[in-house]
Design a protein around this motif. Structure first.
Motif, mmCIF file in Angstrom:
data_model
loop_
_atom_site.group_PDB
_atom_site.id
_atom_site.type_symbol
_atom_site.label_atom_id
_atom_site.label_comp_id
_atom_site.label_asym_id
_atom_site.label_seq_id
_atom_site.Cartn_x
_atom_site.Cartn_y
_atom_site.Cartn_z
ATOM 1 N N ILE A 14 1.766 10.583 25.221
ATOM 2 C CA ILE A 14 3.239 9.624 25.399
ATOM 3 C C ILE A 14 4.146 10.108 25.210
ATOM 4 O O ILE A 14 4.304 10.146 24.012
ATOM 5 N N ALA A 15 5.006 9.806 25.490
ATOM 6 C CA ALA A 15 6.725 9.925 25.295
ATOM 7 C C ALA A 15 7.477 7.843 25.207
ATOM 8 O O ALA A 15 7.331 7.665 25.876
ATOM 9 N N CYS A 16 8.618 7.959 24.023
ATOM 10 C CA CYS A 16 9.123 7.055 24.092
ATOM 11 C C CYS A 16 10.937 7.281 24.658
ATOM 12 O O CYS A 16 11.160 7.841 23.904
ATOM 13 N N ILE A 17 11.188 7.155 25.197
ATOM 14 C CA ILE A 17 12.330 6.966 26.227
ATOM 15 C C ILE A 17 13.377 5.190 25.285
ATOM 16 O O ILE A 17 12.931 4.896 25.676
ATOM 17 N N ASP A 18 14.316 6.370 25.287
ATOM 18 C CA ASP A 18 15.519 5.277 24.375
ATOM 19 C C ASP A 18 16.038 5.187 25.627
ATOM 20 O O ASP A 18 16.334 6.335 26.322
ATOM 21 N N THR A 19 16.219 4.095 26.318
ATOM 22 C CA THR A 19 17.445 3.265 27.665
ATOM 23 C C THR A 19 18.298 3.078 27.013
ATOM 24 O O THR A 19 18.953 2.385 28.873
ATOM 25 N N GLY A 20 19.174 3.160 26.376
ATOM 26 C CA GLY A 20 20.341 3.588 25.929
ATOM 27 C C GLY A 20 21.471 2.007 25.910
ATOM 28 O O GLY A 20 22.501 2.030 26.455
ATOM 29 N N LEU A 21 20.757 0.669 26.296
ATOM 30 C CA LEU A 21 20.722 -0.581 25.892
ATOM 31 C C LEU A 21 21.576 -0.835 24.629
ATOM 32 O O LEU A 21 21.585 -1.252 23.776
ATOM 33 N N PHE A 22 22.505 -1.233 25.034
ATOM 34 C CA PHE A 22 24.136 -1.833 24.000
ATOM 35 C C PHE A 22 24.107 -0.507 23.216
ATOM 36 O O PHE A 22 25.398 -0.233 22.491
ATOM 37 N N ARG A 23 23.529 -0.032 22.357
ATOM 38 C CA ARG A 23 23.005 0.918 21.554
ATOM 39 C C ARG A 23 22.076 1.835 21.447
ATOM 40 O O ARG A 23 20.940 1.541 22.043
ATOM 41 N N ASP A 24 21.602 3.165 21.373
ATOM 42 C CA ASP A 24 20.531 3.878 20.383
ATOM 43 C C ASP A 24 19.993 2.877 19.585
ATOM 44 O O ASP A 24 20.104 2.435 18.918
ATOM 45 N N GLY A 25 18.679 3.578 20.206
ATOM 46 C CA GLY A 25 17.585 2.882 19.135
ATOM 47 C C GLY A 25 16.939 1.483 19.527
ATOM 48 O O GLY A 25 16.627 0.643 17.809
ATOM 49 N N LEU A 26 17.849 0.598 20.423
ATOM 50 C CA LEU A 26 17.667 -1.113 20.459
ATOM 51 C C LEU A 26 16.508 -1.440 21.532
ATOM 52 O O LEU A 26 15.390 -2.022 21.062
ATOM 53 N N ALA A 27 16.174 -0.026 22.501
ATOM 54 C CA ALA A 27 15.264 -0.976 23.884
ATOM 55 C C ALA A 27 14.786 0.695 24.070
ATOM 56 O O ALA A 27 15.406 1.769 24.201
ATOM 57 N N ALA A 28 13.622 0.814 24.168
ATOM 58 C CA ALA A 28 12.235 1.484 25.342
ATOM 59 C C ALA A 28 12.039 1.482 26.086
ATOM 60 O O ALA A 28 11.180 -0.052 26.344
ATOM 61 N N CYS A 29 11.565 2.517 26.782
ATOM 62 C CA CYS A 29 10.595 2.078 27.568
ATOM 63 C C CYS A 29 8.916 3.643 27.292
ATOM 64 O O CYS A 29 9.837 4.578 26.303
ATOM 65 N N TYR A 30 8.206 3.366 27.969
ATOM 66 C CA TYR A 30 7.360 4.565 27.515
ATOM 67 C C TYR A 30 6.713 5.696 28.762
ATOM 68 O O TYR A 30 6.220 4.709 29.767
ATOM 69 N N LEU A 31 6.708 6.512 28.279
ATOM 70 C CA LEU A 31 5.790 7.713 29.266
ATOM 71 C C LEU A 31 4.297 7.867 29.153
ATOM 72 O O LEU A 31 4.300 8.326 27.805
ATOM 73 N N ILE A 32 3.800 7.629 30.307
ATOM 74 C CA ILE A 32 1.413 7.889 29.641
ATOM 75 C C ILE A 32 1.469 9.304 31.271
ATOM 76 O O ILE A 32 2.133 8.782 31.957
ATOM 77 N N GLU A 33 0.964 10.351 30.461
ATOM 78 C CA GLU A 33 0.513 11.667 31.589
ATOM 79 C C GLU A 33 -0.701 11.669 31.391
ATOM 80 O O GLU A 33 -1.309 11.487 29.849
ATOM 81 N N HIS A 34 -1.529 11.918 32.088
ATOM 82 C CA HIS A 34 -3.136 11.791 32.214
ATOM 83 C C HIS A 34 -3.611 12.637 33.289
ATOM 84 O O HIS A 34 -3.029 11.807 34.583
ATOM 85 N N ASP A 35 -3.922 13.719 33.046
ATOM 86 C CA ASP A 35 -4.354 14.020 34.296
ATOM 87 C C ASP A 35 -3.462 14.188 36.137
ATOM 88 O O ASP A 35 -4.314 13.674 36.541
ATOM 89 N N GLY A 36 -2.075 14.642 35.615
ATOM 90 C CA GLY A 36 -1.053 14.905 36.980
ATOM 91 C C GLY A 36 -0.936 13.414 37.160
ATOM 92 O O GLY A 36 -0.295 13.744 38.058
#
Length: 339
Positions: A14-36
């Motif tokens: 699982i990777a936490c992606i900072d979406t850059g909304l307004f400032r760093d550290g305010l909003a995230a989305c998440y990438l989940i990877e499994h079995d390709g």
């Protein structure tokens, strides 16, 4: 694989992606990877697209490997980038709550409403233009539905309270919940003191429902959950402690709104009163009380961030929270429900 300033590794693929909304550290989305295969939980805004594409490239994941795009609800910090991502990821299906699907397929009303709040220039800078999602690529997520990611199962659970069109994603593999706004807002940079973590409910307009929110949290804590992945912001462990704090803060917010309502009720009932001016004053008063409550909570936790910086970081949140609480109060008082 090295981390970047855009994302960090949470473990469990699982990777936490900072979406850059307004400032760093305010909003995230998440990438989940499994079995390709891959899934994205929440999307950020259209302006977040370069950060998400960079994260995929850093993980050697092609856009064609993304199977599910899962905005927890259709507020723009969580779903504003959905349409643009669907264009870039041709094999993906958008998984959305039934109450939010129409806003993803025909987003004009959603965009117009946000422009009215922010103004066109500020809206474009923060969110970017919404891209419609073809109806045939939308899957309605019912409560308890499962979505396979190779041998990994992601389950959607409806969680009213912040919004009626909200679900969370349960991931048994990580014993984790991707919670959108259901587990509140807890910025890591404010959790620097010696006490318990600082958390508050985002009571943004217009569907704040404290009773439903308490029920949603109680339901989620019956799962064997060990960590929560917040959009605002990051992974947090010891979720039972966090849930207890959020229960407490929901009640504090309700009581503050009721106190402000009582303070202003007599003046609002006066025949010669300027209702619009009093409503504006009521919002400013509640916003100020919410901010002071936050400062007091952080001081009690011996937070090391200066109060002036705290005010700057929380100003937008407290403005929206005051608006949402007053909308809830106006809807609840005439019917005697009170929440």
């Amino acid at each position: 694989m090295s981390q970047s300033s855009v994302w960090h590794d949470c473990g469990f693929k699982i990777a936490c992606i900072d979406t850059g909304l307004f400032r760093d550290g305010l909003a995230a989305c998440y990438l989940i990877e499994h079995d390709g295969e891959a899934a994205l939980v929440d999307t950020g805004t259209r302006n977040s697209l370069p950060r998400i594409m960079q994260t995929l490239a850093d993980h050697n994941i092609s856009p064609e490997q993304v199977r599910w795009i899962m905005p927890t609800h259709v507020h723009l910090d969580h779903a504003g980038g959905a349409g643009a991502l669907m264009v870039e990821m041709p094999e993906a299906t958008l998984v959305v709550h039934e109450r939010g699907a129409r806003h993803m397929i025909t987003p004009e009303k959603l965009q117009a409403g946000s422009m009215a709040v922010y103004g066109e220039e500020a809206y474009d800078a923060a969110f970017g233009q919404l891209v419609p999602v073809p109806a045939q690529r939308v899957c309605i997520a019912a409560d308890g539905d499962s979505f396979d990611l190779g041998s990994r199962r992601l389950q959607t659970l409806n969680t009213a309270g912040h919004a009626r069109h909200h679900y969370v994603v349960w991931d048994e593999h990580s014993s984790g919940l991707f919670t959108g706004d259901t587990f509140g807002v807890s910025y890591p940079e404010l959790n620097t003191g010696r006490g318990s973590r600082f958390i508050f409910p985002p009571s943004t307009p217009v569907q704040f429902d404290p009773a439903a929110w308490h029920e949603s949290l109680n339901r989620l804590m019956k799962l064997p959950v060990e960590r929560v992945f917040l959009t605002h912001f990051g992974m947090h462990e010891q979720p039972a402690e966090l849930a207890a704090l959020l229960h407490e803060q929901i009640d504090v917010y309700v009581n503050l709104a009721r106190q402000i309502g009582a303070e202003f009720s007599r003046r609002l009932d006066e025949v010669d009163s300027d209702a619009e001016a009093l409503a504006d004053a009521m919002q400013r008063r509640l916003q100020s009380r919410l901010m002071q409550h936050s400062l007091d909570e952080l001081a009690a936790r011996q937070c090391t961030v200066p109060p002036s910086v705290i005010r700057q970081k929380l100003a937008g949140d407290m403005q929206l929270n005051a608006q949402g609480l007053l909308h809830w109060l106006a809807q609840s008082v005439p019917h005697g429900s009170g929440g």
